[in-house]
Design a protein around this motif. Sequence first.
Motif, PDB file in Angstrom:
ATOM      1  N   VAL A   3       0.850  -1.183   0.000  1.00  0.00           N
ATOM      2  CA  VAL A   3       0.000   0.000   0.000  1.00  0.00           C
ATOM      3  C   VAL A   3       0.883   1.229   0.000  1.00  0.00           C
ATOM      4  CG1 VAL A   3      -1.933  -1.124   1.175  1.00  0.00           C
ATOM      5  CG2 VAL A   3      -0.202   0.045   2.509  1.00  0.00           C
ATOM      6  N   SER A   4       0.377   2.309  -0.538  1.00  0.00           N
ATOM      7  CA  SER A   4       1.148   3.551  -0.531  1.00  0.00           C
ATOM      8  C   SER A   4       0.212   4.706  -0.250  1.00  0.00           C
ATOM      9  CB  SER A   4       1.874   3.751  -1.858  1.00  0.00           C
ATOM     10  OG  SER A   4       0.948   3.878  -2.913  1.00  0.00           O
ATOM     11  N   GLY A   5       0.750   5.726   0.371  1.00  0.00           N
ATOM     12  CA  GLY A   5      -0.028   6.891   0.737  1.00  0.00           C
ATOM     13  C   GLY A   5      -0.015   7.071   2.242  1.00  0.00           C
ATOM     14  N   LEU A   6      -0.800   8.035   2.695  1.00  0.00           N
ATOM     15  CA  LEU A   6      -0.878   8.321   4.116  1.00  0.00           C
ATOM     16  C   LEU A   6      -2.015   7.546   4.761  1.00  0.00           C
ATOM     17  CD1 LEU A   6      -0.363  12.192   4.279  1.00  0.00           C
ATOM     18  CD2 LEU A   6       1.260  10.409   4.903  1.00  0.00           C
ATOM     19  N   CYS A   7      -1.857   7.309   6.044  1.00  0.00           N
ATOM     20  CA  CYS A   7      -2.907   6.701   6.846  1.00  0.00           C
ATOM     21  C   CYS A   7      -4.157   7.569   6.716  1.00  0.00           C
ATOM     22  CB  CYS A   7      -2.450   6.640   8.301  1.00  0.00           C
ATOM     23  SG  CYS A   7      -3.710   6.103   9.469  1.00  0.00           S
ATOM     24  N   GLN A   8      -5.282   6.958   6.420  1.00  0.00           N
ATOM     25  CA  GLN A   8      -6.517   7.699   6.244  1.00  0.00           C
ATOM     26  C   GLN A   8      -7.190   8.023   7.573  1.00  0.00           C
ATOM     27  OE1 GLN A   8      -8.130   4.837   3.356  1.00  0.00           O
ATOM     28  NE2 GLN A   8      -8.244   6.544   1.908  1.00  0.00           N
ATOM     29  N   ILE A   9      -6.613   7.576   8.666  1.00  0.00           N
ATOM     30  CA  ILE A   9      -7.160   7.896   9.982  1.00  0.00           C
ATOM     31  C   ILE A   9      -6.433   9.092  10.579  1.00  0.00           C
ATOM     32  CG2 ILE A   9      -7.546   7.032  12.331  1.00  0.00           C
ATOM     33  CD1 ILE A   9      -7.876   4.230  11.038  1.00  0.00           C
ATOM     34  N   CYS A  10      -5.103   9.028  10.674  1.00  0.00           N
ATOM     35  CA  CYS A  10      -4.355  10.142  11.271  1.00  0.00           C
ATOM     36  C   CYS A  10      -3.845  11.141  10.229  1.00  0.00           C
ATOM     37  CB  CYS A  10      -3.198   9.635  12.122  1.00  0.00           C
ATOM     38  SG  CYS A  10      -1.842   8.852  11.202  1.00  0.00           S
ATOM     39  N   GLU A  11      -3.761  10.698   8.987  1.00  0.00           N
ATOM     40  CA  GLU A  11      -3.313  11.533   7.869  1.00  0.00           C
ATOM     41  C   GLU A  11      -1.918  12.122   8.068  1.00  0.00           C
ATOM     42  OE1 GLU A  11      -6.436  14.372   7.177  1.00  0.00           O
ATOM     43  OE2 GLU A  11      -7.773  12.836   6.390  1.00  0.00           O
ATOM     44  N   SER A  12      -1.079  11.426   8.874  1.00  0.00           N
ATOM     45  CA  SER A  12       0.270  11.947   9.079  1.00  0.00           C
ATOM     46  C   SER A  12       1.360  10.886   8.926  1.00  0.00           C
ATOM     47  CB  SER A  12       0.392  12.611  10.451  1.00  0.00           C
ATOM     48  OG  SER A  12       0.168  11.669  11.479  1.00  0.00           O
ATOM     49  N   ARG A  13       1.024   9.626   9.127  1.00  0.00           N
ATOM     50  CA  ARG A  13       2.013   8.548   9.015  1.00  0.00           C
ATOM     51  C   ARG A  13       1.801   7.788   7.718  1.00  0.00           C
ATOM     52  NH1 ARG A  13       0.048   8.318  14.269  1.00  0.00           N
ATOM     53  NH2 ARG A  13       1.589   8.766  15.862  1.00  0.00           N
ATOM     54  N   PRO A  14       2.858   7.174   7.198  1.00  0.00           N
ATOM     55  CA  PRO A  14       2.708   6.356   5.987  1.00  0.00           C
ATOM     56  C   PRO A  14       1.820   5.139   6.261  1.00  0.00           C
ATOM     57  CG  PRO A  14       5.045   6.732   6.486  1.00  0.00           C
ATOM     58  CD  PRO A  14       4.252   7.250   7.647  1.00  0.00           C
ATOM     59  N   ALA A  15       0.919   4.867   5.350  1.00  0.00           N
ATOM     60  CA  ALA A  15       0.049   3.692   5.468  1.00  0.00           C
ATOM     61  C   ALA A  15       0.875   2.440   5.212  1.00  0.00           C
ATOM     62  CB  ALA A  15      -1.099   3.786   4.477  1.00  0.00           C
ATOM     63  N   GLN A  16       0.606   1.410   6.007  1.00  0.00           N
ATOM     64  CA  GLN A  16       1.308   0.141   5.851  1.00  0.00           C
ATOM     65  C   GLN A  16       0.354  -1.007   5.581  1.00  0.00           C
ATOM     66  OE1 GLN A  16       3.264   0.262   9.667  1.00  0.00           O
ATOM     67  NE2 GLN A  16       5.171   0.950   8.718  1.00  0.00           N
ATOM     68  N   GLU A  17      -0.912  -0.829   5.921  1.00  0.00           N
ATOM     69  CA  GLU A  17      -1.897  -1.899   5.781  1.00  0.00           C
ATOM     70  C   GLU A  17      -3.210  -1.351   5.244  1.00  0.00           C
ATOM     71  OE1 GLU A  17      -1.101  -5.006   6.376  1.00  0.00           O
ATOM     72  OE2 GLU A  17       0.745  -4.727   7.506  1.00  0.00           O
ATOM     73  N   ARG A  18      -4.045  -2.269   4.728  1.00  0.00           N
ATOM     74  CA  ARG A  18      -5.395  -1.915   4.278  1.00  0.00           C
ATOM     75  C   ARG A  18      -6.382  -2.750   5.089  1.00  0.00           C
ATOM     76  NH1 ARG A  18      -7.437   0.499  -0.248  1.00  0.00           N
ATOM     77  NH2 ARG A  18      -5.397   0.469  -1.224  1.00  0.00           N
ATOM     78  N   CYS A  19      -7.387  -2.100   5.663  1.00  0.00           N
ATOM     79  CA  CYS A  19      -8.397  -2.773   6.470  1.00  0.00           C
ATOM     80  C   CYS A  19      -9.149  -3.786   5.614  1.00  0.00           C
ATOM     81  CB  CYS A  19      -9.372  -1.744   7.046  1.00  0.00           C
ATOM     82  SG  CYS A  19     -10.706  -2.464   8.026  1.00  0.00           S
ATOM     83  N   SER A  20      -9.278  -5.000   6.124  1.00  0.00           N
ATOM     84  CA  SER A  20      -9.972  -6.047   5.367  1.00  0.00           C
ATOM     85  C   SER A  20     -11.481  -5.852   5.374  1.00  0.00           C
ATOM     86  CB  SER A  20      -9.610  -7.428   5.922  1.00  0.00           C
ATOM     87  OG  SER A  20     -10.008  -7.530   7.274  1.00  0.00           O
ATOM     88  N   ASN A  21     -11.996  -4.976   6.223  1.00  0.00           N
ATOM     89  CA  ASN A  21     -13.438  -4.738   6.284  1.00  0.00           C
ATOM     90  C   ASN A  21     -13.850  -3.546   5.412  1.00  0.00           C
ATOM     91  OD1 ASN A  21     -16.122  -5.242   7.436  1.00  0.00           O
ATOM     92  ND2 ASN A  21     -15.828  -3.244   8.372  1.00  0.00           N
ATOM     93  N   CYS A  22     -13.221  -2.395   5.618  1.00  0.00           N
ATOM     94  CA  CYS A  22     -13.668  -1.174   4.930  1.00  0.00           C
ATOM     95  C   CYS A  22     -12.701  -0.675   3.865  1.00  0.00           C
ATOM     96  CB  CYS A  22     -13.936  -0.068   5.948  1.00  0.00           C
ATOM     97  SG  CYS A  22     -12.444   0.573   6.750  1.00  0.00           S
TER      98      CYS A  22
END
Length: 59
Positions: A3-22
């Motif tokens: 995955v690439s981009g920022l965390c969609q929750i905190c919007e400050s850290r690099p995203a490392q995972e994608r939620c399997s539910n949403c």
Amino acid sequence: MSVSGLCQICESRPAQERCSNCGTLACAVHYEDSMGLCADCASQAQPGPGNDDVEINQL
């Protein structure tokens, strides 16, 4: 899964995972690895008193 981009929750850290539910991209802080869920879905999936049956996809 890559995955690439920022965390969609905190919007400050690099995203490392994608939620399997949403499908939310989440950093390590906002991802519950044991459940495969973002922090938002994981908090909703925790059964409370009298609510033992939780279906994740209905959240």
